[in-house]
Design a protein around this motif. Structure first.
Motif, PDB file in Angstrom:
ATOM      1  N   GLN A   1       1.016  -1.212   0.209  1.00 27.53           N
ATOM      2  CA  GLN A   1      -0.069  -0.030  -0.095  1.00 27.53           C
ATOM      3  C   GLN A   1       1.106   1.173  -0.258  1.00 27.53           C
ATOM      4  OE1 GLN A   1      -3.222  -0.086  -0.151  1.00 27.53           O
ATOM      5  NE2 GLN A   1      -3.121  -2.191  -0.402  1.00 27.53           N
ATOM      6  N   ARG A   2       2.005   1.184   0.026  1.00 30.16           N
ATOM      7  CA  ARG A   2       2.997   2.162   0.005  1.00 30.16           C
ATOM      8  C   ARG A   2       2.959   2.880  -1.296  1.00 30.16           C
ATOM      9  NH1 ARG A   2       9.362   2.054   1.645  1.00 30.16           N
ATOM     10  NH2 ARG A   2       9.794   4.180   1.159  1.00 30.16           N
ATOM     11  N   VAL A   3       2.845   4.261  -0.966  1.00 35.49           N
ATOM     12  CA  VAL A   3       2.829   5.163  -2.476  1.00 35.49           C
ATOM     13  C   VAL A   3       4.107   5.768  -2.565  1.00 35.49           C
ATOM     14  CG1 VAL A   3       1.598   6.915  -3.401  1.00 35.49           C
ATOM     15  CG2 VAL A   3       0.384   5.489  -1.925  1.00 35.49           C
ATOM     16  N   PHE A   4       4.442   5.638  -3.972  1.00 37.83           N
ATOM     17  CA  PHE A   4       5.615   6.407  -4.019  1.00 37.83           C
ATOM     18  C   PHE A   4       5.383   7.528  -5.114  1.00 37.83           C
ATOM     19  CE2 PHE A   4       8.688   3.506  -2.078  1.00 37.83           C
ATOM     20  CZ  PHE A   4       7.931   2.316  -2.105  1.00 37.83           C
ATOM     21  N   GLU A   5       6.166   8.203  -5.097  1.00 40.64           N
ATOM     22  CA  GLU A   5       6.158   9.398  -6.374  1.00 40.64           C
ATOM     23  C   GLU A   5       7.187   9.099  -7.304  1.00 40.64           C
ATOM     24  OE1 GLU A   5       6.173  13.338  -4.749  1.00 40.64           O
ATOM     25  OE2 GLU A   5       5.598  14.425  -6.714  1.00 40.64           O
ATOM     26  N   CYS A   6       6.849   9.758  -8.457  1.00 34.09           N
ATOM     27  CA  CYS A   6       7.988   9.545  -9.493  1.00 34.09           C
ATOM     28  C   CYS A   6       9.039  10.197  -9.262  1.00 34.09           C
ATOM     29  CB  CYS A   6       7.300  10.390 -10.903  1.00 34.09           C
ATOM     30  SG  CYS A   6       8.475  10.332 -12.073  1.00 34.09           S
ATOM     31  N   PRO A   7      10.181   9.267  -9.571  1.00 34.24           N
ATOM     32  CA  PRO A   7      11.425  10.122  -9.187  1.00 34.24           C
ATOM     33  C   PRO A   7      11.977  10.851  -9.932  1.00 34.24           C
ATOM     34  CG  PRO A   7      11.597   7.816  -9.906  1.00 34.24           C
ATOM     35  CD  PRO A   7      10.242   8.116  -9.897  1.00 34.24           C
ATOM     36  N   ASP A   8      11.509  10.939 -11.025  1.00 37.57           N
ATOM     37  CA  ASP A   8      12.347  11.714 -12.442  1.00 37.57           C
ATOM     38  C   ASP A   8      10.952  12.204 -13.189  1.00 37.57           C
ATOM     39  OD1 ASP A   8      13.650  12.700 -14.425  1.00 37.57           O
ATOM     40  OD2 ASP A   8      15.211  11.446 -14.607  1.00 37.57           O
ATOM     41  N   TYR A   9      11.066  13.514 -13.209  1.00 35.41           N
ATOM     42  CA  TYR A   9       9.971  14.302 -14.088  1.00 35.41           C
ATOM     43  C   TYR A   9      10.484  14.780 -15.182  1.00 35.41           C
ATOM     44  CZ  TYR A   9       6.443  13.784 -10.280  1.00 35.41           C
ATOM     45  OH  TYR A   9       5.575  13.099  -9.576  1.00 35.41           O
ATOM     46  N   LYS A  10      12.013  14.720 -15.291  1.00 35.73           N
ATOM     47  CA  LYS A  10      12.638  15.766 -16.196  1.00 35.73           C
ATOM     48  C   LYS A  10      13.213  14.700 -17.293  1.00 35.73           C
ATOM     49  CE  LYS A  10      13.993  19.431 -13.087  1.00 35.73           C
ATOM     50  NZ  LYS A  10      12.968  19.475 -12.283  1.00 35.73           N
ATOM     51  N   THR A  11      13.705  13.590 -16.976  1.00 32.02           N
ATOM     52  CA  THR A  11      14.490  13.370 -18.057  1.00 32.02           C
ATOM     53  C   THR A  11      13.827  12.921 -19.414  1.00 32.02           C
ATOM     54  OG1 THR A  11      15.768  11.987 -16.154  1.00 32.02           O
ATOM     55  CG2 THR A  11      15.887  11.016 -18.560  1.00 32.02           C
ATOM     56  N   ALA A  12      12.422  12.620 -19.204  1.00 29.02           N
ATOM     57  CA  ALA A  12      11.726  11.924 -20.270  1.00 29.02           C
ATOM     58  C   ALA A  12      10.788  13.199 -20.741  1.00 29.02           C
ATOM     59  CB  ALA A  12      10.578  10.945 -20.062  1.00 29.02           C
ATOM     60  N   GLY A  13      10.879  14.530 -20.260  1.00 30.34           N
ATOM     61  CA  GLY A  13      10.408  15.665 -20.741  1.00 30.34           C
ATOM     62  C   GLY A  13       9.258  16.150 -20.166  1.00 30.34           C
ATOM     63  N   LYS A  14       8.451  16.970 -20.642  1.00 30.37           N
ATOM     64  CA  LYS A  14       7.281  17.382 -19.850  1.00 30.37           C
ATOM     65  C   LYS A  14       6.212  16.522 -19.850  1.00 30.37           C
ATOM     66  CE  LYS A  14       5.079  21.985 -20.037  1.00 30.37           C
ATOM     67  NZ  LYS A  14       4.490  21.938 -19.075  1.00 30.37           N
TER      68      LYS A  14
END
Lengths: 214, 640
Positions: B70-83
């Motif tokens: 149930q653990r929620v994670f957030e995206c580690p990388d918003y930049k590498t792949a663009g907007k």
């Protein structure tokens, strides 16, 4: 008995396998693995088609209610979760894993087969035929892996017991039946992919004579 | 007052602020279309489509949950792949694990949650395009081909078998729009043949994992194919080979069907068929005979009515004695040629049907009567007439079945063709004429048949006519002699016998006067020749013997018309005059003639003899028609 170590794992290849003995010519291991991987590939393709066919008439929204795949009866089996882990597994272990998974699906496939006949689904005949085909492939692949594992040493022949406890009855009402059916199919899809992946890794490990395939 | 104004301003201000605060500001829209892809089964990227931002700066956050936790994670990388994307690195990427991903859009006004999506990395593999695509044109100048090679995308680990890739190559000519796709399996090289000489190709490669999506096409690689074969030359060679092949086939076909082709192009000219000519006779090689035979009396046929030639019916006509006979004489030629039945084929040039011999034999009666009947005494004619009748009957009977042979009694019948000559010769059965000579049909064959025995019937059966008849003589020999023998007073039956027996004999037989049939024989010696001194008006002809010396050789056959020999004297006013040749022939039959002569006196037999005499008539008549004086006419002579 000769042993050869292959990077990342141990591959026991007995002398009988590599050379002809007593006039009998053994099929090379890589050929056997090639055939096995082709069959496992076919099995996974069939299971993928099955899930797609189920979804075509059964909107995925229903799946929200389904139990998660983490509850597959084979989830207890420890399998690698990424490439690094997978490549560190020995050949025997990989073979053992594949065989264990394969063995674990004999009973559930039978349950699926019987349930498909009376499945409240418009494509049940097509589904039923595919499941039967899956059973056949599973049986022949199990036989082939038995032979292969025999060439690979005792650790390869160890099979983990993964009993199916879902019972023969999928449910009483249409929704329950369909949900269970879908769930089983999703578990099957994943496990068949695992088997296929393991065998293909094994194939490339044994294909020293045919490096162009890997 | 001032207070009210401030309150109003304050209200307006508050209202304005209030409005300004609500306008364009709203919570963000829900992000949609979350899609994730993994290029090598080791990392993956997710993209989403943001909703409306509500006029405020909106931030997006991606949260995911792994199955069984149930653990929620957030995206580690918003930049590498663009907007609007999230890149999952290897550390956070696990295979055979379900990810439940949700994207949240947040702005000052609120936040919006997207619909969650479940993904498993192993199912979303889409590799990068193959790299290092190299296209070479081989050094082979005659038949160059393309050698394409590539490498798998860098990230994909195919060496360990973690990922299995299948490749596909496509190429097209630079100025065309149609791509040709070629599957290469798991190989990394490919040869392409059948190139257009001098063309420029674009080549692209893509790949696909065993269970996944196709990659994008690699960038085009251009290559130019050198001119390796002048297309014109190849075309000409093709044309030449094809033409040679066709020619060979044609020659072979012509060779196989040479004869039919020859027949088609050069149709065979039908050989001349001359009436009255006997091939066998010609082959015998006697020049005199041949020449004389060539001069056929009936050719060109003077009969005006050619139709008569073809019409073959036998009319037995017993006219009122001489007038009719005499009248017939002239007409006979015309009439005579209407024979009912003709065993001869119309087109045959053999003329056997119309053999003069037959005519002379049979035609005797009418012919002679017609021609010279009146000259003789009525007696002869009477004789002839009776003979003719008898003969006619026979002729009728004899001549083909078509003949009205039954009409023995039909003295009225006219025996057409030569048969007409035989009108008074019913007795003689004529073997059916095999060869329907146009002018006359020698139905009276059988007569001859009956009349002769193959060699026993000598004198009678001389050919009273042109030598052509000799040719037929042989035929006659075969005439059924039984007829002759059985015949005597039963012309009819004999005729029938005859008819049946000798269907195939030609008319030549007729030549032979039915000596056996009691042909009247003149007392005149066969070897004696008489000359017609004058023709008496009263149905008489004055004969006066001529020295036989002139008659000997056949060479004098041409002169035969001048001389005739009294062959037979019919006690019915019939006198058979034979031409030279016939006379000569007769010589051989002398012995028999004696018998005939002896019988000549028998009245009843007169008729028979008349038949024989009459037989000759048609032949003679025929000859007369052709210009020869057919003196071998038969006319009744009174038996004295």
């Amino acid at each position: 008995m000769a042993q050869r170590r292959i990077s990342g794992g141990k591959l026991f290849i007995t002398g009988e396998m590599c050379t002809a003995t007593d006039g009998e010519r053994a099929v090379p291991v890589n050929d056997l693995l090639d055939r096995a991987s082709q069959r496992s590939d076919k099995m996974h393709s069939l299971s993928t088609l099955l899930t797609q066919e189920m979804d075509s008439h059964f909107p995925p929204y229903g799946r929200m209610q389904m139990p998660r795949p983490a509850d597959c009866h084979t989830s207890a089996l420890q399998t690698p979760n990424d490439k690094e882990q997978a490549l560190q597994v020995s050949e025997s272990d990989l073979m053992s894993l594949a065989r264990s998974l394969l063995q674990a699906w004999v009973d559930p496939l039978a349950v699926l087969s019987t349930s498909a006949i009376t499945l409240p689904h418009p494509s049940k005949s097509s589904i039923s035929s595919k499941i039967q085909e899956l059973q056949e492939h599973s049986k022949s692949l199990a036989d082939g892996l038995d032979i292969l594992s025999g060439k690979m040493g005792p650790s390869a022949q160890a099979i983990s017991f993964l009993p199916y406890t879902g019972g023969t009855d999928l449910g009483q009402d249409r929704v329950t039946i369909l949900n269970k059916f879908n769930f089983l199919l999703s578990c099957l899809r994943r496990d068949s992919h695992k088997i296929d992946s393991f065998l293909k890794v094994l194939r490339c490990r044994a294909a020293k004579l045919q490096p162009e395939l890997c | 007052m001032k207070k009210v104004g401030e309150v109003v301003l304050l209200w307006l201000l508050i209202l304005f602020i209030h409005n300004a605060a609500g306008e364009g500001y709203s919570p963000p829209g829900k992000p949609t279309n979350i899609s994730c892809r993994s290029p090598e089964k080791e990392t993956f990227t997710c993209w989403w489509k943001p909703g409306s931002d509500g006029g405020l700066p909106t931030t997006y956050a991606l949260y995911y949950r792994k199955e069984g936790s149930q653990r929620v994670f957030e995206c580690p990388d918003y930049k590498t792949a663009g907007k609007n994307s999230c890149f999952f690195s290897k550390n956070v990427t696990f295979v055979w694990v379900n990810y439940n991903i949700t994207v949240v859009a947040t702005n000052s006004r609120g936040r919006a949650f997207s619909d969650p999506v479940d993904i498993d990395v192993v199912y979303i593999v889409k590799p990068n395009p193959p790299e290092e695509v190299v296209v070479n044109v081989t050094e082979d100048k005659d038949w160059p081909f393309l050698q394409v090679s590539w490498k798998p995308p860098k990230m994909a680990d195919t060496r360990s078998g973690w990922i299995t890739l299948f490749y596909e190559v496509r190429l097209k000519l630079e100025n065309k729009n149609k791509w040709e796709e070629v599957s290469a399996g798991q190989r990394k090289t490919l040869q392409i043949y059948s190139l257009r000489s001098g063309g420029t190709y674009e080549v692209q490669v893509r790949c696909k994992p065993d269970h996944g999506f196709w990659s994008e096409w690699s960038p085009s690689s251009r290559v130019k194919v050198p001119e390796y074969f002048p297309q014109e030359r190849s075309m000409w060679i093709l044309i030449v080979v094809f033409a040679a092949f066709i020619l060979v086939i044609f020659i072979w076909m012509v060779y196989m069907n040479f004869h039919s082709v020859k027949r088609y192009l050069l149709p065979p000219v039908p050989g001349p068929k001359i009436k009255g000519i006997d091939k066998q006779f010609l082959k015998s090689g006697k020049s005199e005979d041949i020449f004389s035979s060539l001069v056929v009396s009936d050719f060109p046929p003077t009969t005006s009515n050619y139709e008569d030639f073809l019409v073959q019916y036998l009319e037995v006509y017993v006219p009122e004695e001489r007038e009719l006979i005499m009248d017939e004489g002239k007409d006979l030629q015309d009439d005579s040629f209407k024979t009912e039945n003709s065993t001869c084929d119309n087109d045959s040039g053999r003329g056997s049907c119309d053999s003069h011999t037959l005519l002379t034999d049979k035609g005797g009666g009418d012919k002679e009567d017609g021609q010279q009947s009146d000259q003789e005494g009525s007696q002869a004619e009477a004789d002839t007439k009776s003979q003719e009748e008898a003969l006619e009957e026979e002729l009728l009977a004899c001549s083909h079945e078509n003949l009205q042979s039954s009409n023995v009694s039909n003295e009225k019948e006219k025996v057409k063709s030569w048969p007409s000559l035989f009108s008074p010769l019913p007795q003689y059965s004529l073997s059916p004429v095999n060869r329907p000579n146009p002018p006359k049909t020698g139905q009276q064959h059988c007569l001859s048949d009956s009349l002769f025995t193959p060699n026993s019937m000598p004198s009678y059966f001389t050919q009273p006519g042109p030598s052509t008849r000799k040719g037929f003589r042989s035929n006659y020999w075969e005439c059924s002699f039984d007829h002759k023998q059985s015949h005597p007073l039963h012309p009819q039956s004999a005729a029938h016998e005859h008819l049946q027996a000798q269907n195939d004999l030609n008319t030549a037989h007729v030549d032979y006067m039915g000596a056996p049939l009691d042909v009247h024989v003149l007392n005149v010696r066969p070897s004696e020749y008489v000359e017609v001194q004058r023709v008496s008006v009263e149905d008489g002809v004055l004969l006066h013997p001529v020295s036989p010396s002139q008659e000997d050789s056949r060479t004098l056959s041409h002169q035969t018309e001048d001389y005739s020999r009294v062959r037979v004297v019919n006690n019915d006013n019939g006198l058979l005059l034979l031409q030279r040749d016939a006379i000569e022939e007769e010589k051989s039959m002398c012995p028999y003639q004696e018998d005939v002569v002896s019988r000549a006196s028998i009245t009843p037999t007169l008729q028979n003899s008349a038949t024989g005499i009459n037989i000759a008539l048609p032949i003679l008549d025929e000859m007369a028609a052709s210009g020869y004086i057919d003196t071998a006419t038969m006319f009744g002579l009174p038996t004295h």
